[in-house]
Scaffold this motif. Structure first.
Motif, PDB file in Angstrom:
ATOM      1  N   VAL A  90     -28.682  17.122  32.005  1.00 19.06           N
ATOM      2  CA  VAL A  90     -29.778  16.519  32.543  1.00 19.06           C
ATOM      3  C   VAL A  90     -29.421  15.179  32.991  1.00 19.06           C
ATOM      4  CG1 VAL A  90     -32.189  15.794  33.181  1.00 19.06           C
ATOM      5  CG2 VAL A  90     -31.640  17.962  31.942  1.00 19.06           C
ATOM      6  N   ALA A  91     -28.921  14.477  32.215  1.00 11.32           N
ATOM      7  CA  ALA A  91     -28.478  13.178  32.559  1.00 11.32           C
ATOM      8  C   ALA A  91     -27.271  13.059  33.394  1.00 11.32           C
ATOM      9  CB  ALA A  91     -27.955  12.178  31.196  1.00 11.32           C
ATOM     10  N   GLU A  92     -26.423  13.996  33.042  1.00  6.75           N
ATOM     11  CA  GLU A  92     -25.341  14.089  33.935  1.00  6.75           C
ATOM     12  C   GLU A  92     -25.888  14.500  35.544  1.00  6.75           C
ATOM     13  OE1 GLU A  92     -21.916  15.331  31.059  1.00  6.75           O
ATOM     14  OE2 GLU A  92     -23.158  16.928  32.093  1.00  6.75           O
ATOM     15  N   LEU A  93     -26.599  15.227  35.611  1.00  5.77           N
ATOM     16  CA  LEU A  93     -27.151  15.565  36.899  1.00  5.77           C
ATOM     17  C   LEU A  93     -27.929  14.566  37.642  1.00  5.77           C
ATOM     18  CD1 LEU A  93     -28.828  19.328  36.758  1.00  5.77           C
ATOM     19  CD2 LEU A  93     -26.890  18.429  38.371  1.00  5.77           C
ATOM     20  N   PHE A  94     -28.693  13.636  36.941  1.00  2.81           N
ATOM     21  CA  PHE A  94     -29.413  12.575  37.458  1.00  2.81           C
ATOM     22  C   PHE A  94     -28.104  11.586  37.997  1.00  2.81           C
ATOM     23  CE2 PHE A  94     -33.440  14.260  35.803  1.00  2.81           C
ATOM     24  CZ  PHE A  94     -33.888  14.378  36.920  1.00  2.81           C
ATOM     25  N   THR A  95     -27.298  11.428  37.151  1.00  6.64           N
ATOM     26  CA  THR A  95     -26.129  10.284  37.695  1.00  6.64           C
ATOM     27  C   THR A  95     -25.680  10.856  38.792  1.00  6.64           C
ATOM     28  OG1 THR A  95     -25.825   9.578  35.320  1.00  6.64           O
ATOM     29  CG2 THR A  95     -24.122   9.322  36.654  1.00  6.64           C
ATOM     30  N   LEU A  96     -25.265  11.978  38.808  1.00  4.35           N
ATOM     31  CA  LEU A  96     -24.509  12.862  40.104  1.00  4.35           C
ATOM     32  C   LEU A  96     -25.498  12.540  41.139  1.00  4.35           C
ATOM     33  CD1 LEU A  96     -21.792  13.973  40.512  1.00  4.35           C
ATOM     34  CD2 LEU A  96     -22.881  16.081  40.426  1.00  4.35           C
ATOM     35  N   LEU A  97     -26.744  12.719  41.030  1.00  5.22           N
ATOM     36  CA  LEU A  97     -27.824  12.480  42.031  1.00  5.22           C
ATOM     37  C   LEU A  97     -27.885  11.212  42.603  1.00  5.22           C
ATOM     38  CD1 LEU A  97     -29.732  14.239  43.828  1.00  5.22           C
ATOM     39  CD2 LEU A  97     -31.801  13.673  41.829  1.00  5.22           C
ATOM     40  N   LYS A  98     -27.941  10.443  41.778  1.00 12.80           N
ATOM     41  CA  LYS A  98     -27.953   9.075  41.952  1.00 12.80           C
ATOM     42  C   LYS A  98     -26.896   8.623  43.185  1.00 12.80           C
ATOM     43  CE  LYS A  98     -26.908   5.564  39.138  1.00 12.80           C
ATOM     44  NZ  LYS A  98     -26.954   4.910  38.052  1.00 12.80           N
ATOM     45  N   THR A  99     -25.667   9.055  42.522  1.00  6.86           N
ATOM     46  CA  THR A  99     -24.515   8.706  43.277  1.00  6.86           C
ATOM     47  C   THR A  99     -24.536   9.359  44.664  1.00  6.86           C
ATOM     48  OG1 THR A  99     -23.075   8.765  41.348  1.00  6.86           O
ATOM     49  CG2 THR A  99     -21.880   9.051  43.707  1.00  6.86           C
ATOM     50  N   PHE A 100     -24.993  10.731  44.890  1.00  8.15           N
ATOM     51  CA  PHE A 100     -25.327  11.344  45.977  1.00  8.15           C
ATOM     52  C   PHE A 100     -26.379  10.589  47.155  1.00  8.15           C
ATOM     53  CE2 PHE A 100     -27.630  14.636  48.674  1.00  8.15           C
ATOM     54  CZ  PHE A 100     -26.436  15.704  48.824  1.00  8.15           C
ATOM     55  N   VAL A 101     -27.443  10.257  46.265  1.00  4.54           N
ATOM     56  CA  VAL A 101     -28.400   9.518  47.090  1.00  4.54           C
ATOM     57  C   VAL A 101     -27.932   8.088  47.723  1.00  4.54           C
ATOM     58  CG1 VAL A 101     -30.823   8.595  46.867  1.00  4.54           C
ATOM     59  CG2 VAL A 101     -30.489  10.809  45.954  1.00  4.54           C
ATOM     60  N   LYS A 102     -27.248   7.459  46.834  1.00  6.22           N
ATOM     61  CA  LYS A 102     -26.607   6.249  47.550  1.00  6.22           C
ATOM     62  C   LYS A 102     -26.003   6.284  48.644  1.00  6.22           C
ATOM     63  CE  LYS A 102     -26.216   3.594  43.075  1.00  6.22           C
ATOM     64  NZ  LYS A 102     -24.982   2.869  42.209  1.00  6.22           N
ATOM     65  N   LYS A 103     -25.007   7.391  48.509  1.00  4.85           N
ATOM     66  CA  LYS A 103     -24.166   7.835  49.675  1.00  4.85           C
ATOM     67  C   LYS A 103     -24.970   7.923  50.758  1.00  4.85           C
ATOM     68  CE  LYS A 103     -22.368  11.705  50.653  1.00  4.85           C
ATOM     69  NZ  LYS A 103     -21.668  13.063  50.848  1.00  4.85           N
ATOM     70  N   TYR A 104     -25.827   8.832  50.565  1.00  7.48           N
ATOM     71  CA  TYR A 104     -26.817   9.202  51.775  1.00  7.48           C
ATOM     72  C   TYR A 104     -27.577   8.073  52.289  1.00  7.48           C
ATOM     73  CZ  TYR A 104     -31.078  10.811  54.087  1.00  7.48           C
ATOM     74  OH  TYR A 104     -32.022  11.222  54.772  1.00  7.48           O
ATOM     75  N   LEU A 105     -27.948   7.097  51.587  1.00  6.26           N
ATOM     76  CA  LEU A 105     -28.677   5.976  52.107  1.00  6.26           C
ATOM     77  C   LEU A 105     -27.747   4.909  52.621  1.00  6.26           C
ATOM     78  CD1 LEU A 105     -31.279   5.223  49.055  1.00  6.26           C
ATOM     79  CD2 LEU A 105     -31.705   6.040  51.385  1.00  6.26           C
ATOM     80  N   ARG A 106     -26.592   4.906  52.188  1.00  2.74           N
ATOM     81  CA  ARG A 106     -25.481   3.942  52.781  1.00  2.74           C
ATOM     82  C   ARG A 106     -25.161   4.507  54.208  1.00  2.74           C
ATOM     83  NH1 ARG A 106     -22.450   4.150  47.894  1.00  2.74           N
ATOM     84  NH2 ARG A 106     -22.857   2.417  46.774  1.00  2.74           N
ATOM     85  N   ARG A 107     -25.128   5.743  54.313  1.00  5.52           N
ATOM     86  CA  ARG A 107     -24.676   6.476  55.600  1.00  5.52           C
ATOM     87  C   ARG A 107     -26.072   6.065  56.629  1.00  5.52           C
ATOM     88  NH1 ARG A 107     -23.318  11.780  54.474  1.00  5.52           N
ATOM     89  NH2 ARG A 107     -25.689  12.045  54.315  1.00  5.52           N
ATOM     90  N   LYS A 108     -27.238   6.416  56.295  1.00  3.11           N
ATOM     91  CA  LYS A 108     -28.510   6.092  56.968  1.00  3.11           C
ATOM     92  C   LYS A 108     -28.467   4.552  57.331  1.00  3.11           C
ATOM     93  CE  LYS A 108     -31.672   8.563  57.203  1.00  3.11           C
ATOM     94  NZ  LYS A 108     -32.235   9.418  58.374  1.00  3.11           N
ATOM     95  N   LEU A 109     -28.021   3.710  56.305  1.00  2.00           N
ATOM     96  CA  LEU A 109     -28.156   2.201  56.672  1.00  2.00           C
ATOM     97  C   LEU A 109     -26.892   1.864  57.829  1.00  2.00           C
ATOM     98  CD1 LEU A 109     -29.124  -0.763  56.350  1.00  2.00           C
ATOM     99  CD2 LEU A 109     -27.543  -0.742  54.344  1.00  2.00           C
ATOM    100  N   LYS A 110     -26.041   2.429  57.733  1.00  2.00           N
ATOM    101  CA  LYS A 110     -24.790   2.198  58.620  1.00  2.00           C
ATOM    102  C   LYS A 110     -25.400   2.750  59.945  1.00  2.00           C
ATOM    103  CE  LYS A 110     -20.669   2.215  55.771  1.00  2.00           C
ATOM    104  NZ  LYS A 110     -19.474   2.933  55.272  1.00  2.00           N
ATOM    105  N   LEU A 111     -25.930   3.859  60.010  1.00  2.76           N
ATOM    106  CA  LEU A 111     -26.487   4.311  61.352  1.00  2.76           C
ATOM    107  C   LEU A 111     -27.325   3.601  61.909  1.00  2.76           C
ATOM    108  CD1 LEU A 111     -26.433   8.269  60.611  1.00  2.76           C
ATOM    109  CD2 LEU A 111     -25.073   7.085  62.334  1.00  2.76           C
TER     110      LEU A 111
END
Length: 162
Positions: free
Chosen positions: A104-125
């Motif tokens: 579960v901890a690994e999944l949440f770490t991966l999810l955190k990275t995934f969401v950061k990437k998503y938010l960075r992309r949204k911010l750049k747009l």
């Protein structure tokens, strides 16, 4: 934190490519289906999603780091190629090719990275759209106001000279 089925289901709504089964489904038109090393199953397990079209049928991108790769050969190993091109990818660093093998901890770490990437992309747009709008507005600034300002300066300057 209490983990419920509702919280797990809400993760599914973030982006379907987070889950291997959905990445696998993207490979319907993948040119290498069987009798090779880079099958759809192995591509999805390596974190790739098929993003190509008829002009680039073998263009893939990682769902975490976004690295895009194409020009695959049937004997290319997807995991090895991912490691070679982006060893710092969080998915590669995790080293697990199926989310069912993650804690579960690994999944949440991966999810955190995934969401950061998503938010960075949204911010750049959003920044790009903001800059476009500012450029459009400053490019449409009426010149009449500037002429009035110049005239008023000239008038006040000429009056003070007399």
């Amino acid at each position: 934190m209490v983990i419920t089925m509702d919280s797990i289901d809400s993760v599914k709504t973030i982006d379907p490519t987070f889950w291997k089964s959905n990445r696998l489904a993207s490979f319907d038109n993948w040119p290498f289906q069987s009798d090779c090393t880079c099958t759809p199953e192995r591509m999805a397990a390596a974190g790739f999603v098929l993003i190509g079209d008829k002009d680039e049928p073998d263009l893939v991108g990682c769902f975490i780091c976004g690295k895009q790769l194409d020009e695959w050969d049937s004997n290319d190993n997807p995991w090895s190629e991912h490691v070679k091109h982006v060893p710092s990818c969080a998915y590669v660093e995790l080293g697990k090719q199926n989310e069912l093998d993650c804690t579960v901890a690994e999944l949440f770490t991966l999810l955190k990275t995934f969401v950061k990437k998503y938010l960075r992309r949204k911010l750049k747009l959003a920044i790009h759209e903001y800059k476009k709008e500012v450029s459009k507005l400053t490019g449409q600034r009426p010149h009449n106001n500037q002429k009035k300002i110049r005239k008023s300066r000239q008038i006040s300057t000429s009056r003070s000279a007399t």
